[in-house]
Design an enzyme around this catalytic site. Structure first.
Site, PDB file in Angstrom:
ATOM      1  N   GLU A 105       0.869  -1.083   0.011  1.00 54.43           N
ATOM      2  CA  GLU A 105      -0.057   0.287   0.118  1.00 54.43           C
ATOM      3  C   GLU A 105       0.779   1.292  -0.070  1.00 54.43           C
ATOM      4  O   GLU A 105       1.938   1.379   0.613  1.00 54.43           O
ATOM      5  CB  GLU A 105      -0.976   0.124   1.143  1.00 54.43           C
TER       6      GLU A 105
ATOM      7  N   LYS B 180      -9.717   1.606  -2.473  1.00 51.88           N
ATOM      8  CA  LYS B 180     -10.127   1.048  -1.209  1.00 51.88           C
ATOM      9  C   LYS B 180     -11.596   1.481  -0.905  1.00 51.88           C
ATOM     10  O   LYS B 180     -12.069   2.508  -0.858  1.00 51.88           O
ATOM     11  CB  LYS B 180      -9.163   1.965  -0.317  1.00 51.88           C
TER      12      LYS B 180
ATOM     13  N   CYS C 114      -5.793  -3.077   2.676  1.00 54.01           N
ATOM     14  CA  CYS C 114      -5.592  -2.672   4.235  1.00 54.01           C
ATOM     15  C   CYS C 114      -6.902  -2.895   4.967  1.00 54.01           C
ATOM     16  O   CYS C 114      -6.987  -3.892   5.299  1.00 54.01           O
ATOM     17  CB  CYS C 114      -4.886  -1.206   4.304  1.00 54.01           C
TER      18      CYS C 114
HETATM   19  N1  LIG Z   1      -3.997   1.471   7.507  1.00 54.41           N
HETATM   20  C1  LIG Z   1      -5.141   1.063   7.281  1.00 54.41           C
HETATM   21  O1  LIG Z   1      -5.903   0.980   6.380  1.00 54.41           O
HETATM   22  C2  LIG Z   1      -5.594   0.021   8.381  1.00 54.41           C
HETATM   23  C3  LIG Z   1      -4.973  -0.552   9.586  1.00 54.41           C
HETATM   24  O2  LIG Z   1      -3.964   0.121  10.031  1.00 54.41           O
HETATM   25  C4  LIG Z   1      -5.744  -1.373  10.451  1.00 54.41           C
HETATM   26  O3  LIG Z   1      -6.758  -1.539  10.209  1.00 54.41           O
HETATM   27  O4  LIG Z   1      -5.288  -1.313  11.947  1.00 54.41           O
END
Ligand SMILES: NC(=O)CC(=O)C(=O)O
Length: 279
Positions: free
Chosen positions: A47, A116, A157
């Site tokens: 990401e 996302k 994520c």
């Molecule tokens: N950074 C994200 O999108 C998610 C994350 O860090 C978490 O769910 O904890």
């Protein structure tokens, strides 16, 4: 049955990401070459691989798609004859910004684009507050890529926390889920691998999480620990915090075996869930 089509070498790149966009992209290209040298057929970046991760950066680093960064992704996929899951970049589309993954084919063509879907808005007082929705908009669409006999579903994520998305991918026939994913020092230690194992266990498929390497001087310190989990929920590989390029072998026989041994997807009581929920 074509056994070759039922195995796949997935390469994952836990990349060091800094403030200089062109250095980040050049570094990513070098690491993609390393993954190819190690035998990867499909390669994934993490990401936010061309920009530091943070709402303060997204607008400055954002690009249209196609654009400067994704043109290079397209070129390297074609040159190396790989399928490239281009991590994510901040994408500009009109007056909106998205956290977007692009997936490139062997002819350098755009196979899919995924924005996302669940924005990372959390508030853990005195620990971490993050509000992606301050600068980003959410995507509304799935992305599935077909490679050999594999069907790969893409999430990003925070999306991994939403089991509904993973289940939809499973229902659509996916046997692999890939999430470019930058967790942090608060949530990563307990939740990162646990969530990958949970999605694999729920859906009896491979799950890969690909993180940036940890930079303790960054405003958002990534947990690292990119990992791949098999359909039995066993962790096949986990990185440490530093940069890493690794390749794992995926095998559809393993998926079929687990699904035959514990056939939960045929045993769901879909005839009653809605009724008992409403009672
Ligand atoms: N950074 C994200 O999108 C998610 C994350 O860090 C978490 O769910 O904890």
């Amino acid at each position: 049955m074509d056994k070759l089509a039922r195995t796949l070498r997935l390469g994952c790149i836990q990349l060091k990401v800094g403030a200089n966009k062109s250095e980040n992209v050049a570094r990513a290209i070098n690491k993609i070459r390393d993954a190819k040298m190690k035998g990867a057929e499909v390669v994934s970046l993490p990401e936010c691989f061309n920009s530091p991760y943070g709402t303060a950066y997204f607008n400055d680093y954002a690009e249209t798609i196609p654009g400067e960064t994704t043109n290079l992704l397209s070129q390297i996929a074609k040159e190396l004859q790989i399928i490239l899951i281009g991590g994510t970049i901040p994408e500009r589309d009109g007056d909106k910004l998205y956290n977007t993954a692009t997936i490139w084919g062997k002819s350098g063509e755009l196979l899919a684009k995924y924005r996302k879907m669940h924005l990372f808005d959390i508030d853990i007082p005195n620990e971490i507050t993050f509000k992606e929705s301050d600068s980003l908009s959410a995507g509304n669409d799935l992305a599935i890529i077909n490679v050999k006999d594999f069907k790969i579903g893409i999430g990003i994520c925070y999306d991994i926390r939403f089991e509904e998305l993973a289940k939809i991918y499973r229902k659509k026939g996916c046997n692999v889920l890939v999430y470019p994913a930058a967790f942090n020092m608060k949530t990563g230690p307990l939740h990162y691998e646990l969530l990958a194992q949970s999605r694999s266990n729920d859906n009896q498929l491979y799950t890969a999480l690909i993180s940036p390497a940890r930079d303790v001087n960054a405003s958002y310190v990534a947990w690292g620990h990119s990992c791949v989990v098999d359909p039995w929920a066993e962790v096949m590989y986990t990185s440490e915090a530093d940069e890493d390029v690794f390749v794992v072998d995926l095998d559809l026989d393993k998926v079929d075996k687990v699904r035959a041994n514990i056939p939960v997807f045929n045993q769901r009581r879909t005839d009653i869930y809605e009724t008992i929920e409403k009672k």
